[in-house]
Each structure stands twice: as structure tokens, then as C-alpha cells.
Design a protein around this motif. Structure first.
Motif, PDB file in Angstrom:
ATOM      1  N   LEU A 319       0.824  -1.224   0.000  1.00  0.00           N
ATOM      2  CA  LEU A 319       0.000   0.000   0.000  1.00  0.00           C
ATOM      3  C   LEU A 319       0.850   1.262   0.000  1.00  0.00           C
ATOM      4  CD1 LEU A 319      -2.706  -1.037   2.616  1.00  0.00           C
ATOM      5  CD2 LEU A 319      -2.782  -1.273   0.148  1.00  0.00           C
ATOM      6  N   CYS A 320       1.974   1.226  -0.741  1.00  0.00           N
ATOM      7  CA  CYS A 320       2.828   2.410  -0.709  1.00  0.00           C
ATOM      8  C   CYS A 320       3.467   2.604  -2.074  1.00  0.00           C
ATOM      9  CB  CYS A 320       3.869   2.236   0.393  1.00  0.00           C
ATOM     10  SG  CYS A 320       4.552   3.790   0.938  1.00  0.00           S
ATOM     11  N   ASN A 321       4.648   2.053  -2.280  1.00  0.00           N
ATOM     12  CA  ASN A 321       5.305   2.160  -3.587  1.00  0.00           C
ATOM     13  C   ASN A 321       5.035   0.923  -4.426  1.00  0.00           C
ATOM     14  OD1 ASN A 321       6.932   4.562  -3.086  1.00  0.00           O
ATOM     15  ND2 ASN A 321       7.976   3.297  -1.570  1.00  0.00           N
ATOM     16  N   GLN A 322       4.947   1.103  -5.754  1.00  0.00           N
ATOM     17  CA  GLN A 322       4.873  -0.049  -6.649  1.00  0.00           C
ATOM     18  C   GLN A 322       5.896   0.134  -7.757  1.00  0.00           C
ATOM     19  OE1 GLN A 322       0.724  -0.597  -7.880  1.00  0.00           O
ATOM     20  NE2 GLN A 322       0.559  -2.104  -6.237  1.00  0.00           N
ATOM     21  N   ALA A 323       6.577  -0.954  -8.113  1.00  0.00           N
ATOM     22  CA  ALA A 323       7.608  -0.832  -9.145  1.00  0.00           C
ATOM     23  C   ALA A 323       7.767  -2.122  -9.920  1.00  0.00           C
ATOM     24  CB  ALA A 323       8.942  -0.454  -8.506  1.00  0.00           C
ATOM     25  N   ILE A 324       8.225  -1.954 -11.178  1.00  0.00           N
ATOM     26  CA  ILE A 324       8.605  -3.105 -12.005  1.00  0.00           C
ATOM     27  C   ILE A 324      10.100  -2.982 -12.253  1.00  0.00           C
ATOM     28  CG2 ILE A 324       8.377  -4.188 -14.278  1.00  0.00           C
ATOM     29  CD1 ILE A 324       5.470  -3.132 -14.324  1.00  0.00           C
ATOM     30  N   MET A 325      10.829  -4.079 -12.044  1.00  0.00           N
ATOM     31  CA  MET A 325      12.262  -4.117 -12.319  1.00  0.00           C
ATOM     32  C   MET A 325      12.458  -4.917 -13.600  1.00  0.00           C
ATOM     33  SD  MET A 325      13.378  -2.657  -9.681  1.00  0.00           S
ATOM     34  CE  MET A 325      13.340  -2.391  -7.947  1.00  0.00           C
ATOM     35  N   LEU A 326      12.888  -4.255 -14.664  1.00  0.00           N
ATOM     36  CA  LEU A 326      13.055  -4.951 -15.939  1.00  0.00           C
ATOM     37  C   LEU A 326      14.539  -5.228 -16.172  1.00  0.00           C
ATOM     38  CD1 LEU A 326      11.947  -5.978 -18.675  1.00  0.00           C
ATOM     39  CD2 LEU A 326      12.102  -3.640 -19.524  1.00  0.00           C
ATOM     40  N   TRP A 344       0.046   5.332 -17.883  1.00  0.00           N
ATOM     41  CA  TRP A 344      -0.025   6.774 -18.091  1.00  0.00           C
ATOM     42  C   TRP A 344      -1.457   7.233 -17.925  1.00  0.00           C
ATOM     43  CZ3 TRP A 344       3.316   6.896 -23.266  1.00  0.00           C
ATOM     44  CH2 TRP A 344       4.644   6.509 -22.942  1.00  0.00           C
ATOM     45  N   PRO A 345      -1.781   8.445 -17.589  1.00  0.00           N
ATOM     46  CA  PRO A 345      -0.893   9.547 -17.223  1.00  0.00           C
ATOM     47  C   PRO A 345      -0.459   9.508 -15.752  1.00  0.00           C
ATOM     48  CG  PRO A 345      -3.151  10.300 -17.216  1.00  0.00           C
ATOM     49  CD  PRO A 345      -3.184   8.849 -17.623  1.00  0.00           C
ATOM     50  N   ASP A 346      -1.117   8.651 -14.889  1.00  0.00           N
ATOM     51  CA  ASP A 346      -0.831   8.736 -13.435  1.00  0.00           C
ATOM     52  C   ASP A 346       0.563   8.253 -13.060  1.00  0.00           C
ATOM     53  OD1 ASP A 346      -3.383   9.555 -13.335  1.00  0.00           O
ATOM     54  OD2 ASP A 346      -4.225   7.664 -12.595  1.00  0.00           O
ATOM     55  N   ARG A 347       1.079   7.298 -13.834  1.00  0.00           N
ATOM     56  CA  ARG A 347       2.386   6.682 -13.540  1.00  0.00           C
ATOM     57  C   ARG A 347       2.458   6.204 -12.084  1.00  0.00           C
ATOM     58  NH1 ARG A 347       3.482  10.607 -17.412  1.00  0.00           N
ATOM     59  NH2 ARG A 347       4.774   9.881 -19.146  1.00  0.00           N
ATOM     60  N   LYS A 348       1.463   5.400 -11.711  1.00  0.00           N
ATOM     61  CA  LYS A 348       1.440   4.898 -10.330  1.00  0.00           C
ATOM     62  C   LYS A 348       2.539   3.855 -10.098  1.00  0.00           C
ATOM     63  CE  LYS A 348      -3.276   5.876  -8.967  1.00  0.00           C
ATOM     64  NZ  LYS A 348      -4.649   5.439  -9.022  1.00  0.00           N
ATOM     65  N   VAL A 349       2.986   3.244 -11.194  1.00  0.00           N
ATOM     66  CA  VAL A 349       4.031   2.223 -11.067  1.00  0.00           C
ATOM     67  C   VAL A 349       5.327   2.765 -11.665  1.00  0.00           C
ATOM     68  CG1 VAL A 349       4.726  -0.112 -11.715  1.00  0.00           C
ATOM     69  CG2 VAL A 349       2.306   0.389 -11.257  1.00  0.00           C
ATOM     70  N   ARG A 350       6.392   2.742 -10.884  1.00  0.00           N
ATOM     71  CA  ARG A 350       7.698   3.138 -11.419  1.00  0.00           C
ATOM     72  C   ARG A 350       8.297   1.942 -12.153  1.00  0.00           C
ATOM     73  NH1 ARG A 350      10.038   7.699  -8.776  1.00  0.00           N
ATOM     74  NH2 ARG A 350       8.928   8.346  -6.892  1.00  0.00           N
ATOM     75  N   VAL A 351       9.048   2.219 -13.239  1.00  0.00           N
ATOM     76  CA  VAL A 351       9.722   1.125 -13.941  1.00  0.00           C
ATOM     77  C   VAL A 351      11.224   1.396 -13.920  1.00  0.00           C
ATOM     78  CG1 VAL A 351       9.908  -0.218 -16.064  1.00  0.00           C
ATOM     79  CG2 VAL A 351       7.710   0.817 -15.432  1.00  0.00           C
ATOM     80  N   PHE A 352      11.974   0.438 -13.330  1.00  0.00           N
ATOM     81  CA  PHE A 352      13.433   0.530 -13.279  1.00  0.00           C
ATOM     82  C   PHE A 352      13.998  -0.430 -14.314  1.00  0.00           C
ATOM     83  CE2 PHE A 352      11.920   1.873  -9.172  1.00  0.00           C
ATOM     84  CZ  PHE A 352      12.741   2.958  -8.864  1.00  0.00           C
ATOM     85  N   GLU A 392      20.802   1.967  -6.363  1.00  0.00           N
ATOM     86  CA  GLU A 392      20.294   3.251  -6.862  1.00  0.00           C
ATOM     87  C   GLU A 392      18.773   3.344  -6.769  1.00  0.00           C
ATOM     88  OE1 GLU A 392      21.649   5.982  -7.596  1.00  0.00           O
ATOM     89  OE2 GLU A 392      23.748   5.354  -7.529  1.00  0.00           O
ATOM     90  N   TYR A 393      18.084   2.224  -6.970  1.00  0.00           N
ATOM     91  CA  TYR A 393      16.613   2.313  -7.002  1.00  0.00           C
ATOM     92  C   TYR A 393      16.050   2.762  -5.662  1.00  0.00           C
ATOM     93  CZ  TYR A 393      14.845  -1.813  -4.407  1.00  0.00           C
ATOM     94  OH  TYR A 393      14.479  -2.705  -3.426  1.00  0.00           O
ATOM     95  N   LEU A 394      16.785   2.444  -4.566  1.00  0.00           N
ATOM     96  CA  LEU A 394      16.297   2.833  -3.237  1.00  0.00           C
ATOM     97  C   LEU A 394      16.229   4.352  -3.108  1.00  0.00           C
ATOM     98  CD1 LEU A 394      18.263   0.258  -1.080  1.00  0.00           C
ATOM     99  CD2 LEU A 394      15.845   0.209  -1.642  1.00  0.00           C
ATOM    100  N   HIS A 395      17.220   5.045  -3.706  1.00  0.00           N
ATOM    101  CA  HIS A 395      17.222   6.514  -3.625  1.00  0.00           C
ATOM    102  C   HIS A 395      16.022   7.095  -4.353  1.00  0.00           C
ATOM    103  CE1 HIS A 395      21.142   7.079  -1.721  1.00  0.00           C
ATOM    104  NE2 HIS A 395      21.390   5.914  -2.258  1.00  0.00           N
ATOM    105  N   VAL A 396      15.691   6.495  -5.487  1.00  0.00           N
ATOM    106  CA  VAL A 396      14.543   7.002  -6.253  1.00  0.00           C
ATOM    107  C   VAL A 396      13.252   6.772  -5.471  1.00  0.00           C
ATOM    108  CG1 VAL A 396      13.272   6.777  -8.412  1.00  0.00           C
ATOM    109  CG2 VAL A 396      15.759   6.548  -8.409  1.00  0.00           C
ATOM    110  N   LEU A 397      13.126   5.562  -4.875  1.00  0.00           N
ATOM    111  CA  LEU A 397      11.900   5.264  -4.130  1.00  0.00           C
ATOM    112  C   LEU A 397      11.780   6.136  -2.882  1.00  0.00           C
ATOM    113  CD1 LEU A 397      11.279   1.405  -4.191  1.00  0.00           C
ATOM    114  CD2 LEU A 397      10.201   3.179  -5.534  1.00  0.00           C
TER     115      LEU A 397
END
Length: 954
Positions: A319-326, A344-352, A392-397
């Protein structure tokens, strides 16, 4: 047989009663009974009171960390970055090191270190912190020098915190650049390869504080082009990402080539909690991935977005951050449509995105994916790059937290501090860490969200449990703590270590033992659910408690009282046993009278209990608890803080048991050596942790010298249990004796049995309130002598003896109430389980109901497991069990009984057949086991039967 039993019991009863002095003690308690008060314990009141004390103690730790965060952010705000900064600091690897000219090396000035009891006697410097760096970080890098220089401001705060709250232990600052500032300063030792692998940025406390809970889907390309080194790098990248997840995060892994497959089919379409078991399971499956076919990333991305959306809409997951690691070596097809449809447009999921290999052809497209979905792009071309790039991804999150300045307080699950310090003091205490992120407050970088690092402090759980003292919980009672994920922080039945050869090691899953695996009678998980939800309440359960390494069992009715500890994710439970656990005896004694009796030489107090607080003030640290109590009572040390209720109980017990010293001394002087040679010692213990003992022989003649000393933890009062002899006696009727043969060999059964017995009795019982237990230690030979003498007597009716155990053709056994042999003609059988020596007779005893079999479970066992298990399930038991199950109906009762018991006792002592001893990979793994315990039914006083065995009868 009946007349033998009567003769033997009469003899024994008289010896033991005489040498223990139990009748005198009973009389003493009868005399004081009119003056005693009995108070009932209110469990809910108790647990709330303990919880409030724990909360205020933990709040002090949080305040210390908050002061450090404030100081670090202030120091950074006032620090101007200087790329050519020259600055000497204390490097924990180099301190006190000299070169060949006897000068201190650079960064290695003189740093005074002294042993300190509060820090497990490690050599520390309590006036200054020092700096640790992993081997792969350059110690004079400008970023490091600036960070170290800026964080010098923490030194006075560390010292001030420790002065304000002397129960604080390690305090530290882990920087995002990789250095670790630790107070008090220590000398850091490299591992056997000369490497320092400890990197604060990989520790659970750092990662949890730096990011909030996250749902992550890892998508990995397994098409043909990924073969070889690329696949190895990709696997290492996934493993590193998994290591950055904790039990508040949720994860799944999808591999794609021509089609999409979840690497664990059971987890298809869902996210699972990233607890240790799931992470280890994923790592095993990742290791087996193979590259083939053509990669189509669209389907995999679509699947990932769907899972994340379902979880988000259902209010599940972090219930906080959501991400896909490709993780891929290049993306060709048109994937824009997928993002348009799902993100898009909300970009609720970050993609690394992680581009594997040296190729740069696909770099622009892979970078485009990350940059258009609020992610981050890195290229990983060698194994050495993996760690830095994944972090690095931790800094972005963490960016949104930084921009909003959300200083969340993080409490970690339990862990061992042995991992933190490669020191000689392996005291292996479990602890939890309280941590908080440190952000840059500078206006010009505020919108970038720069995380400077994490501040933390360790809280040994032992300190928390001191606030729930043993004496208030009675003989079988205890307190325990668990987290809101259901894992145990502290519980007397938690066994975090196991023996491999001679070395003690932490079990791989020691900090993810679930409450339901220790309190396994809580079948419907009522207790577990209530405690996870932080409720306050009460529950009663009938429980079977294994004691004596699983050889015996106590049947208790326990009342569980529980509540949450505010502002933390922890819950506290307190367990009181029905009967003597729910009352407290209050005696009335004057200090003068009590002091006189406390000074008698035969008396001691439980040194692990806290009668007086001696570990805060350095002047008090050398005092034993008994010395501290005496100084407190005489007024010699007015500033000692003591537990007055407990001291009052000790005084009362000392006065009531005082006459025993004279009684025992008189006996020792007049002992007739012939008839009663073998009585070695008398002892008693009371609920207040007071013990007295008297020797009847010279100390060099004692057959078991460990008994009642710190070398035999089971036989003394410790922080988390009463002595075993006390606990067993407490469950028998007042005035009766309990008997035990001690085995020298710690692996449970067998080994050389020390020729010794103990008898324990508990007189002084006032309305089911147990006051104390008294016993004697006897050589086994004395017991055998009396037994063989008794079996030569006949009842007057028979005239001549038809039978005697002395005949060569007979063997007689004396066994205890759990079926272990106390006396047999063959001395090697002493202490063994009777069913292992004679299964047919034991089976008969079970069939006639004289003994019953109780099934017990151990969910923290370690088993030898054949190499490489592919299945997702934990291996329950060995193939021999499967074989037994298949042929069970072919074998008679007798054989099954023998086999099952022997196998189970093996399982229990984590000590399976040595068949694979020589194979390197034959390691122990966590497993769940079932084992039997046999219990005598007192209702059946006698039984008989005949077993024909060829040319003999039993």
C-alpha cells in the motif's frame, strides 16, 4: 514385585526425607502460615503495566535517534561541499596501526580502547566514534571525506545520548556514500580473506528506513541472447534486489522469452510477502533459469501491471510504492502501447531498467522506458557493478519521503549482533534496531530529494525483558514479544542457534520463526491474530510443554494476557500457569532478622535476576546480586535502586529456611559412612530465586560438579526459566518426590550417565501456592544397592524366596515416569529409554494403559537433507518415514514402536544417522519434526502380563 516395591520405597523415603530435611521445612512453613498473605495476580493489569514500562524505555531510544537526525541534518545544511578537502579521520580498520618506522599510518592515529561490560566486554572508546568503510569504497574519495567531516558533529550527541540513557548500546550513522560511523568506536577486523564486506547500505535497518513498503515485480529476459555471462549477471542482479526486500514488502518474479512464466507456478498472478523463506525459495528457482528462445517483453509487462493494479485496487500488499524491475539485454518491439494503457498519465508504477552486457545499441530505448515511468536506468556490464547499481533504485523510491520530510521511525525484526562485529565476544544477543532516515534540507537540492543516510541504535531485547521480571510470573510463567508480521522477537522457547560439529551457529531462519510455530497449541491462530492486530485481551489454553531436551512433558493450563506496545509494531504477551502461577505469597519479616540469615555462607541468589540494578553505575558493576541486596539493606549504598517487593520475598525466604543450615550441618557431622555412603548434597530453591545447599562429602568427591552452577543452565534460576528440577517438582503432589538421573552427554540420551540422582520435594504449599522445592543429590550406586537389597526380601507369607533379582536368569528394571531406565543389571542401559531396550514390554505397558504416548512437534528443528530440493515445500521427514508408512501394516506393534521411537529421538536431537557424514553438501536445514513422549498414568497402580519369547518369558 509388590513387596519389593514397598520395601524399596520405604527405604528411599526415609533416606531422602532425612537428608533433605523436608519435614523440618514443612513444619517451619506451618508455623508461619497464619502470618502469610496471599495475593491473586491480575494478568491483564500486569501485562499493561509491563507494556507501559517497555513503551517508555523504547521512547527514550527513539528520542536519542531523533536528536542524532536533527544534528546530522543541521550539520549538512551548514557544510559547503569541497572537492579538494583534506581531512584525517579515525578509520576503524587502521587505528593504532604503525608502519615500519614505528609511526602511525595515515588515518590510523592512536585510538584508546578499553574493555566495557556494557558492550559485552569488547574493546571500545566511549568518548569518540570511528569510521568503517567496505573494501570496495575508496577511503579518501571526496564524497567520503566531505560526509565524514560533516558527520563529526554527531560525536558530542552520541556521548550526550549515552549519558542521558545509560541503557543505550551501539549508536550509528550509515551514509548513502557507504561509510558507517559507529559509537562507541571499535577496532574493525577484516575476514579471513582480508576483506571487509560489511556495507551498512545493505543492512535491513538501512533499507527499511530509506524506503517505505514496496510491491515489486521483477521481470527478467531469458531469451537466447542472454546466455553465458549475461545470464550470470542477471541472476546476481535479481538476488541482490531480493536482498533489499524485507517482510513489509511484496514481490514476484516473471521470466519471459516466447511466452511468460512465473518462476514459481504456485504464485501465479499474485504477490507474496518478501519474508526470508520466500526470498530463499525465489533465489533457488532463479538459480535454475536457462536462456533460450526469443524475448517478447510486452506480455510480461502487461502481466506485471495487471498484478500490481489488482493488488492496489484490493488494498493488499505494501500500500505504498509499486515498481517493475526490468532486467534485459535489449528491447526491440513497440512497447509504448502497454504503458499508455496501464500506467499513463498517473504513472502509479515506477519502472526501473537494468541493461545487462556491454552493448549500447539498445541503451536509448531501455533508458526511455525508465525515464518515462518515473524510474531509473543503469547498465550493468560486470558482476562487480551489480551491488552499486541495484542500490540506486532505493534513492529514487525514497524521493517522495525526502521531499515531504517524512521521518518515519523504523523498528526491525530481531537479529543477532554477531553479524555486526567480527569480534571474539560472540554473546549472540538478539536485538532490534530503531532507525530513521536523514535528508538534505538545502533549498537548492530539496526538490531532488537527497537521502544523506540513516541513523540507528540497537536495542537488546534482553533489556526489554528485564522489565517483565521472572518472579512475578511464577514457576512456569514467561513473557514474550512478537512483531506485527507474526514473527517472534523474544520467547523462552525460541532456539536461534544450532550445533554444527562443535560450533554454535545461527539457524538460517532464526529471525522468521512465527508465533504459531512456538505456541503451536494455538491451532486456530486466535492468539496470533489478536496479537498481530495489536489487540488487548486474554485467552486460556491447555498446553504440553517439553522439558529436559524433549524427553519429558508438562501438562499445563496457561492463561495468556496480551497487549500492544504503543508507537511500535510490537506486541507483548504474558503467560501465567493456573494454580501456583496465579498467586503471590507475601511474608512479613524485619530487615534485621532477614539480614542476619542472608549472610549465611550456604545461601545464594539468582545472579541473572535483577534484585538491584547493578549494570548502569560503573561502581556497582562488580557487585553480585547478593552483595548488592546486602548493601542496599545495610544502607551502605544509598543510591542502589532495588526491587523492594522481591527483596522482601527474599528476606522472608531466608528467615524461614535459615534452620536448614544447622540441620544439614549436624547431619553431615554424624553421617554413618557404611549404610548411607552416596548421599552427596542437599539443596533447596524458593520462588524468589534464593538457593541454599550443603555438602555431605568433600567437594572433590561430588559426582556432578556442574549441577547448581552456571555451567549447567538447566539447574539454576535464569532470566527466562526456573530450574528444571523446580519445574518438574511443581507439577507433583505436595510431599511427594520426583526423581532424575542426569546424563553427562548433552546430546540428550545415552553417553556416560553420571552416577547421581536427585530427589526433589516441595513442602511449603499454601493453598496451591508453591513456596519452594527441596532436594538431595545421591550417587546412583546407593540407589542400586538399596534396590537390589529390597528385591531379596520376601513377604512373610512366602517363606522361602521363589525369585530374586540377584539370580543370573532374571533382569529387573526400575523406570521413571517417562519410561527412562534408572536401574538395570546392565549398567550401560541406565538412562536409556526402556522401549529402546525392550520394546515388547514397553508396548505391553502402553496397551495396558500404564503409559500413554503423547505426540509432540518441533517446528524449529534442523535436519540433514539430501542435497538440492526442488520442491517448494519444506522437506518434512526422511525417506525412512515414507518406507515405514508403507510397510506399517506388515510389522508387529513391537517393531514399529522401536523404530519409530529411535528415529524420532534422532530427529529430536538434530542428530540423524551418520550415513552421509563424509559428503560436503550434507548440511543441516530447518525442518518440522514430530516426536513421541511417553507418560506414566498414575491412576493405574499395577498391571501384569506375560510375553513368551521363545525359551524365555517376560
Amino acid at each position: 514385585v509388590k513387596s519389593w516395591a514397598d520395601a524399596f520405597s520405604g527405604e528411599l523415603y526415609s533416606i531422602v526425607t532425612k537428608y533433605s530435611g523436608s519435614l523440618l521445612l514443612q513444619k517451619k512453613y506451618k508455623d508461619v502460615e497464619p502470618t502469610l498473605k496471599i495475593k491473586e495476580v491480575d494478568g491483564l493489569e500486569l501485562v499493561k503495566k509491563f507494556s507501559e514500562q517497555m513503551e517508555s524505555m523504547l521512547r527514550r531510544k527513539v528520542e536519542a535517534v531523533e536528536r542524532l537526525v536533527e544534528a546530522a541534518e543541521e550539520a549538512d545544511l551548514n557544510h559547503e561541499y569541497n572537492s579538494s578537502l583534506e581531512f584525517d579521520y579515525y578509520n576503524s580498520l587502521l587505528i593504532n596501526e604503525k608502519d615500519e618506522n614505528d609511526n602511525y599510518v595515515e588515518l590510523g592515529d592512536e585510538f584508546i580502547l578499553e574493555p566495557n561490560e556494557h558492550f559485552n566486554n569488547l574493546l571500545v572508546n566511549t568518548t569518540y566514534s570511528d569510521i568503517q568503510l567496505p573494501t570496495n569504497v575508496y577511503n579518501k574519495d571526496p564524497d567520503i571525506l566531505n560526509g565524514v567531516y560533516m558527520s563529526e558533529a554527531l560525536n558530542p550527541i552520541f556521548v550526550d545520548n549515552f549519558e542521558r540513557d545509560p541503557t543505550l548500546t551501539w549508536q550509528y550513522f550509515g551514509s548513502s556514500t557507504g561509510f558507517f560511523r559507529l559509537y562507541p568506536g571499535i577496532k574493525w577486523l577484516p575476514d579471513e580473506n582480508g576483506v571487509i564486506s560489511f556495507d551498512c547500505r545493505n543492512r535491513g535497518w538501512y533499507i527499511q528506513a530509506a524506503t517505505s513498503p514496496k510491491d515489486i515485480v521483477i521481470v527478467v529476459d531469458v531469451s537466447g541472447s542472454m546466455k553465458g555471462l549475461r545470464m550470470t549477471i542477471a541472476k546476481h542482479t535479481i538476488t541482490t534486489i531480493l536482498d533489499t526486500l524485507g517482510e513489509n514488502d511484496f514481490v514476484n518474479i516473471i521470466a519471459y522469452n516466447d511466452y511468460v512464466h512465473f518462476i514459481e507456478p504456485c504464485f501465479k498472478g499474485i504477490l507474496v510477502q518478501a519474508d526470508r523463506d520466500n526470498r530463499e525459495h525465489f533465489k533457488q528457482l532463479v538459480d535454475e533459469l536457462q536462456a533460450k528462445g526469443v524475448g517478447t517483453v510486452n506480455k510480461a509487462l502487461t502481466e506485471s501491471f495487471k498484478i500490481l493494479r489488482e493488488f492496489r485496487d484490493a488494498g493488499q500488499g505494501g500500500l505504498c510504492n509499486q515498481a517493475i524491475m526490468l532486467i534485459t539485454d535489449g528491447a526491440v518491439e513497440d512497447y509504448e502501447a502497454v504503458f499508455e494503457k496501464y500506467n499513463w498519465p498517473d504513472r502509479k508504477v515506477r519502472v526501473f531498467t537494468y541493461l545487462i552486457g556491454r552493448e549500447v545499441t539498445f541503451a536509448p530505448s531501455v533508458k526511455w522506458i525508465a525515464c518515462n515511468n518515473k524510474g531509473y536506468y543503469t547498465q550493468i556490464s560486470t558482476l562487480a557493478d551489480v551491488q552499486e547499481n541495484v542500490m540506486e533504485y532505493l534513492h529514487v523510491l525514497s524521493r517522495p519521503m525526502v521531499i515531504n520530510h517524512d521521518h518515519d521511525i523504523i523498528w526491525t525484526e530481531a537479529y543477532m549482533d554477531s553479524a555486526l562485529f567480527a569480534s571474539q565476544a560472540q554473546s549472540l544477543l538478539l536485538m532490534t534496531t530503531v532507525a530513521m532516515p536523514v535528508f538534505s534540507k538545502k533549498n537548492e537540492t530539496r526538490s531532488h530529494g537527497i537521502l544523506l543516510g540513516v541513523v540507528g541504535s540497537d536495542v537488546p531485547l534482553r533489556e526489554l525483558l528485564k522489565l517483565a521480571p521472572r518472579y512475578k510470573l511464577g514457576v512456569h510463567g514467561y513473557a514474550f514479544l512478537n512483531t506485527n508480521n507474526g514473527y517472534i522477537l523474544s520467547h523462552p522457547d525460541l532456539r536461534p542457534l544450532y550445533k554444527e560439529g562443535k560450533k554454535l551457529k545461527p539457524k538460517p531462519n532464526y529471525n522468521s520463526v512465527d508465533l504459531s510455530e512456538v505456541e503451536w497449541e494455538d491451532q486456530d491462530e486466535i492468539l496470533r491474530t489478536a496479537m498481530i492486530n495489536g489487540e488487548t485481551g486474554y485467552l486460556s489454553m491447555d498446553v504440553k510443554v517439553p522439558v529436559d531436551k524433549g524427553k519429558r512433558v508438562l501438562f499445563l493450563t496457561n492463561d495468556y494476557f496480551f497487549t500492544d506496545i504503543s508507537d511500535t509494531p510490537f506486541s507483548l504477551g504474558v503467560v501465567l500457569s493456573r494454580g501456583h502461577g496465579e498467586y503471590i505469597l507475601l511474608g512479613n519479616t524485619s530487615v534485621e532478622e532477614g539480614l542476619h540469615d542472608l549472610l549465611q555462607p550456604d545461601l545464594s541468589l539468582a545472579n541473572e535476576w535483577i534484585y538491584c540494578i547493578t549494570d548502569i553505575d560503573p561502581a556497582h558493576r562488580k557487585l553480585s546480586q547478593l552483595e548488592a541486596v546486602i548493601r542496599f539493606l545495610t544502607g551502605e549504598e544509598p543510591d542502589l535502586e532495588c526491587d523492594e517487593e522481591l527483596v522482601q520475598e527474599v528476606l522472608f525466604d531466608a528467615v524461614v529456611t535459615a534452620p536448614m543450615e544447622a540441620y544439614w550441618t549436624a547431619l553431615a557431622l554424624n553421617m554413618s559412612l557404611e549404610s548411607e555412603a552416596g548421599v552427596e548434597m542437599a539443596f533447596l530453591g524458593t520462588r524468589a530465586g534464593l538457593m541454599r545447599s550443603a555438602l555431605y562429602v568433600g567437594s572433590e568427591k561430588i559426582s556432578n560438579r556442574k549441577f547448581l552452577t552456571g555451567k549447567d543452565k538447566e539447574s539454576i534460576f535464569t532470566m527466562d526459566h526456573f530450574p528444571l528440577w523446580y519445574r518438574r517438582a511443581a507439577e507433583h503432589p505436595p510431599g511427594s518426590f520426583v526423581y532424575s538421573v542426569a546424563s553427562e552427554d548433552d546430546s540428550g540420551l545415552g553417553g556416560n550417565i553420571i552416577r547421581r540422582t536427585e530427589w526433589w520435594q516441595h513442602p511449603g504449599l499454601v493453598r496451591d501456592q508453591q513456596a519452594l522445592t527441596v532436594g538431595v543429590q545421591i550417587k546412583l550406586e546407593l540407589l542400586q544397592r538399596k534396590f537390589w537389597m529390597a528385591t531379596q526380601q520376601c513377604s512373610a507369607l512366602d517363606g522361602a524366596c521363589p525369585l530374586s533379582c540377584q539370580d543370573d536368569i532374571l533382569n529387573c528394571f526400575l523406570i521413571d515416569n517417562n519410561g527412562f531406565i534408572l536401574i538395570s543389571k546392565r549398567p550401560a542401559e541406565t538412562g536409556k529409554f526402556f522401549g529402546a531396550v525392550d520394546g515388547s514390554v514397553m508396548t505391553q505397558l502402553l496397551n495396558t494403559g500404564m503409559f500413554r504416548r503423547v505426540t509432540m512437534y518441533d517446528y524449529q528443528a534442523m535436519c540433514k537433507v539430501p542435497y538440492h530440493h526442488h520442491s517448494g515445500a519444506r522437506p518434512l521427514l526422511s525417506p525412512i518415514y515414507a518406507f515405514l508408512a508403507a510397510v506399517k501394516w506388515l510389522i508387529s506393534d513391537f517393531l514399529i514402536f522401536l523404530l519409530e521411537f529411535n528415529m524420532s529421538s534422532f530427529w529430536h536431537s538434530d542428530n540423524l544417522a551418520d550415513a552421509h557424514k563424509h559428503k560436503k553438501h550434507d548440511t543441516l536445514q530447518p525442518c518440522d519434526t514430530e516426536y513421541p513422549v511417553f507418560v506414566y498414568e498414575p491412576a493405574i497402580e499395577e498391571t501384569n502380563g506375560l510375553i513368551e519369547c521363545g525359551d524365555c518369558q517376560k
